[in-house]
Design a protein around this motif. Structure first.
Motif, PDB file in Angstrom:
ATOM      1  N   ARG A   1      68.677   5.686  52.751  1.00  0.00           N
ATOM      2  CA  ARG A   1      68.493   6.950  52.058  1.00  0.00           C
ATOM      3  C   ARG A   1      66.995   7.246  51.909  1.00  0.00           C
ATOM      4  NH1 ARG A   1      72.479   5.751  46.906  1.00  0.00           N
ATOM      5  NH2 ARG A   1      74.358   5.218  48.113  1.00  0.00           N
ATOM      6  N   PHE A   2      66.679   8.532  51.840  1.00  0.00           N
ATOM      7  CA  PHE A   2      65.285   8.898  51.614  1.00  0.00           C
ATOM      8  C   PHE A   2      65.197  10.326  51.085  1.00  0.00           C
ATOM      9  CE2 PHE A   2      64.830  11.755  55.216  1.00  0.00           C
ATOM     10  CZ  PHE A   2      65.758  11.287  56.127  1.00  0.00           C
ATOM     11  N   ALA A   3      64.069  10.625  50.464  1.00  0.00           N
ATOM     12  CA  ALA A   3      63.738  11.977  50.012  1.00  0.00           C
ATOM     13  C   ALA A   3      62.257  12.176  50.287  1.00  0.00           C
ATOM     14  CB  ALA A   3      64.057  12.171  48.535  1.00  0.00           C
ATOM     15  N   LEU A   4      61.927  13.093  51.195  1.00  0.00           N
ATOM     16  CA  LEU A   4      60.546  13.257  51.634  1.00  0.00           C
ATOM     17  C   LEU A   4      60.151  14.727  51.616  1.00  0.00           C
ATOM     18  CD1 LEU A   4      60.565  10.848  54.726  1.00  0.00           C
ATOM     19  CD2 LEU A   4      59.532  10.410  52.489  1.00  0.00           C
ATOM     20  N   PRO A   5      58.862  15.005  51.389  1.00  0.00           N
ATOM     21  CA  PRO A   5      58.408  16.389  51.447  1.00  0.00           C
ATOM     22  C   PRO A   5      58.324  16.885  52.884  1.00  0.00           C
ATOM     23  CG  PRO A   5      56.567  14.915  51.004  1.00  0.00           C
ATOM     24  CD  PRO A   5      57.807  14.070  50.972  1.00  0.00           C
ATOM     25  N   THR A   6      58.629  18.153  53.071  1.00  0.00           N
ATOM     26  CA  THR A   6      58.450  18.773  54.370  1.00  0.00           C
ATOM     27  C   THR A   6      57.028  19.292  54.492  1.00  0.00           C
ATOM     28  OG1 THR A   6      59.094  20.986  53.658  1.00  0.00           O
ATOM     29  CG2 THR A   6      60.873  19.482  54.303  1.00  0.00           C
ATOM     30  N   LEU A   7      56.674  19.692  55.679  1.00  0.00           N
ATOM     31  CA  LEU A   7      55.323  20.203  55.899  1.00  0.00           C
ATOM     32  C   LEU A   7      55.101  21.511  55.152  1.00  0.00           C
ATOM     33  CD1 LEU A   7      52.815  19.359  57.452  1.00  0.00           C
ATOM     34  CD2 LEU A   7      53.589  20.752  59.380  1.00  0.00           C
ATOM     35  N   THR A   8      56.193  22.213  54.823  1.00  0.00           N
ATOM     36  CA  THR A   8      56.086  23.492  54.110  1.00  0.00           C
ATOM     37  C   THR A   8      56.176  23.320  52.601  1.00  0.00           C
ATOM     38  OG1 THR A   8      58.475  23.832  54.392  1.00  0.00           O
ATOM     39  CG2 THR A   8      57.014  24.803  56.041  1.00  0.00           C
ATOM     40  N   GLY A   9      56.202  22.055  52.122  1.00  0.00           N
ATOM     41  CA  GLY A   9      56.179  21.808  50.688  1.00  0.00           C
ATOM     42  C   GLY A   9      57.531  21.735  50.029  1.00  0.00           C
TER      43      GLY A   9
ATOM     44  N   THR B   1      60.070  18.738  60.053  1.00  0.00           N
ATOM     45  CA  THR B   1      58.894  17.874  59.964  1.00  0.00           C
ATOM     46  C   THR B   1      58.729  17.363  58.543  1.00  0.00           C
ATOM     47  OG1 THR B   1      57.803  19.134  61.726  1.00  0.00           O
ATOM     48  CG2 THR B   1      56.417  17.701  60.372  1.00  0.00           C
ATOM     49  N   LEU B   2      58.627  16.052  58.404  1.00  0.00           N
ATOM     50  CA  LEU B   2      58.480  15.396  57.114  1.00  0.00           C
ATOM     51  C   LEU B   2      57.159  14.637  57.078  1.00  0.00           C
ATOM     52  CD1 LEU B   2      62.091  13.878  56.942  1.00  0.00           C
ATOM     53  CD2 LEU B   2      61.327  16.100  56.096  1.00  0.00           C
ATOM     54  N   VAL B   3      56.616  14.456  55.891  1.00  0.00           N
ATOM     55  CA  VAL B   3      55.360  13.721  55.732  1.00  0.00           C
ATOM     56  C   VAL B   3      55.538  12.625  54.678  1.00  0.00           C
ATOM     57  CG1 VAL B   3      53.900  15.646  56.443  1.00  0.00           C
ATOM     58  CG2 VAL B   3      54.523  15.397  54.039  1.00  0.00           C
ATOM     59  N   SER B   4      54.544  11.737  54.608  1.00  0.00           N
ATOM     60  CA  SER B   4      54.529  10.641  53.622  1.00  0.00           C
ATOM     61  C   SER B   4      55.752   9.739  53.761  1.00  0.00           C
ATOM     62  CB  SER B   4      54.438  11.212  52.198  1.00  0.00           C
ATOM     63  OG  SER B   4      53.311  12.029  52.049  1.00  0.00           O
ATOM     64  N   ALA B   5      56.049   9.327  54.982  1.00  0.00           N
ATOM     65  CA  ALA B   5      57.270   8.578  55.274  1.00  0.00           C
ATOM     66  C   ALA B   5      57.050   7.070  55.328  1.00  0.00           C
ATOM     67  CB  ALA B   5      57.885   9.061  56.585  1.00  0.00           C
ATOM     68  N   LYS B   6      56.005   6.556  54.670  1.00  0.00           N
ATOM     69  CA  LYS B   6      55.771   5.111  54.694  1.00  0.00           C
ATOM     70  C   LYS B   6      56.932   4.336  54.082  1.00  0.00           C
ATOM     71  CE  LYS B   6      50.718   4.755  54.816  1.00  0.00           C
ATOM     72  NZ  LYS B   6      49.516   4.266  54.100  1.00  0.00           N
ATOM     73  N   ALA B   7      57.494   4.864  52.988  1.00  0.00           N
ATOM     74  CA  ALA B   7      58.608   4.168  52.346  1.00  0.00           C
ATOM     75  C   ALA B   7      59.816   4.102  53.272  1.00  0.00           C
ATOM     76  CB  ALA B   7      58.981   4.866  51.038  1.00  0.00           C
ATOM     77  N   LEU B   8      60.078   5.183  54.007  1.00  0.00           N
ATOM     78  CA  LEU B   8      61.192   5.163  54.958  1.00  0.00           C
ATOM     79  C   LEU B   8      60.935   4.143  56.057  1.00  0.00           C
ATOM     80  CD1 LEU B   8      63.818   6.235  56.133  1.00  0.00           C
ATOM     81  CD2 LEU B   8      62.503   8.084  57.200  1.00  0.00           C
ATOM     82  N   ALA B   9      59.706   4.086  56.554  1.00  0.00           N
ATOM     83  CA  ALA B   9      59.371   3.095  57.577  1.00  0.00           C
ATOM     84  C   ALA B   9      59.583   1.683  57.064  1.00  0.00           C
ATOM     85  CB  ALA B   9      57.926   3.289  58.033  1.00  0.00           C
TER      86      ALA B   9
END
Length: 379
Positions: free
Chosen positions: A247-255, A328-336
């Motif tokens: 599971r994950f929750a990440l911001p998109t490039l559009t906020g 497009t998603l950003v700040s995906a270190k936790a998902l990685a």
């Protein structure tokens, strides 16, 4: 006399050497559906441990229904070691290797003290009662001898007022002889639109845990499949195929916010999750290669571009606008991290059921053919 009785209760709760119980835990909410948990508790007092008042193993489950899949998990703490399993992911922390998660930050306690359902353990209840009875913000009353459902009991009622309004009301009931909890009822924001009532009812455990010291080997024996598949210090991206995408929750490039809830949600169609570093010299070639592979598939597939960096400008230079079927998603270190990789790029091929079919790790000249070949499993 009331104060003396409370001091004795706190002492008996805090000193419990071997504790087992089953708790029927219900959360009743005015604005949302009610939630019920089945919780099994084990704890052993550890007065020499400055991080927590006891060692513990907490196991919980949420019964399934027509609209919800049954879920379960556990948390265990002992001697500066904390294990938590939920949502098909296990997090392992050790004080000796990284003390920061165990230390308080302002008013926020360490991770070992804010574990879900830890407040149901007698040693943590002792800390809570001590905080209530020594705070000027609470009004409280202790009844050392009463009857509850035909049982001799002790009761402590407490009320928290903030700016003249009642913020919290709680009633703790304990067995008169053992001093162990019978029931705890808590009303948060009583009388308000967002009122929440929590009822924890204690019963004897169906399968009590033997009074033996908790160790990681004991946990591994109790949960061999979980430790084999999900233990973070041995888990790697190559073990991901056949497992649900975390599971994950990440911001998109559009906020905006993109939230994936796991297999209970799934995807609308087969999906490629691409973990990448936008600063990498292979980033642009990876994007072009995955897009080329997607266009050659005999079915439609969505693409989630997941940048492990939070540099939006760098990502925007590569992916200035989402194409049809792309996000497009950003700040995906936790998902990685949850997927078990520190090597990029990675293409994770996920079926519409949320299960990973295969992965492509790294970039090479055969990326397009590798993705096409492995994506054939998704159809």
């Amino acid at each position: 006399m009331s104060s003396q009785g409370v001091d004795d209760l706190i002492s008996r709760l805090r000193g419990k050497v071997c504790y087992n119980a089953t708790v029927d835990f219900k959360v009743l909410m005015s604005l949302q559906d009610d939630v019920a948990y089945h919780v099994d508790l084990y704890s052993a007092a550890s007065p020499a441990d400055t991080l927590a008042p006891c060692d513990y193993l907490i196991r919980w489950s949420v019964p399934g229904s027509e609209n919800r899949v049954a879920t379960d998990g556990f948390s265990a703490y002992f001697s500066g070691n904390l294990f938590t399993f939920r949502g098909e992911r296990m997090v392992e922390r050790h004080f000796l290797s990284d003390p920061m998660p165990f230390l308080p930050s302002g008013r926020t306690p360490g991770a070992q003290r804010r574990t879900q359902f830890a407040e149901l353990l007698p040693q943590f209840i002792a800390d809570e009662i001590e905080a209530i009875t020594t705070s000027s913000d609470y009004l409280w009353h202790f009844t050392p001898d009463t009857i509850v459902d035909g049982r001799a009991a002790m009761a402590l009622g407490a009320r928290l007022e903030v700016n003249g309004a009642v913020s919290r009301e709680a009633l703790y009931l304990f067995d008169r002889e053992s001093a162990m909890p019978l029931c705890i009822t808590t009303d948060n924001n009583p009388g308000a639109l967002a009122e929440q009532t929590i009822v924890a009812t204690y019963t004897a455990p169906e399968a009590p845990l033997a009074c033996a010291p908790l160790t990681d080997s004991l946990l591994a024996d109790m949960y061999p499949d979980i430790f084999e598949k999900y233990r973070e210090n041995t888990f790697a991206i190559v073990n991901l195929p056949g497992q649900p995408l975390p599971r994950f929750a990440l911001p998109t490039l559009t906020g905006e916010r993109y939230t994936y809830l796991g297999r209970t949600q799934g995807f609308r169609q087969p999906t490629m999750v691409v973990l990448f570093e936008p600063e990498s010299s292979f980033a642009r070639a990876t994007i072009e290669g995955v897009r080329s592979a997607a266009m050659q598939l005999p079915y439609n597939a969505d693409i989630l571009w997941a940048s492990v960096s939070n540099d939006r400008d760098a990502v925007d230079s590569l992916l200035p606008a989402d194409r049809m079927g792309e996000t497009t998603l950003v700040s995906a270190k936790a998902l990685a991290r949850d997927c078990g990789t520190a090597t990029f790029p990675v293409v994770i091929l996920v079926g519409s059921d949320g299960v990973v079919a295969d992965v492509v790790v790294g970039y090479n000249n055969s990326l397009v053919s590798d993705v096409i070949q492995k994506a054939a499993m998704l159809r």
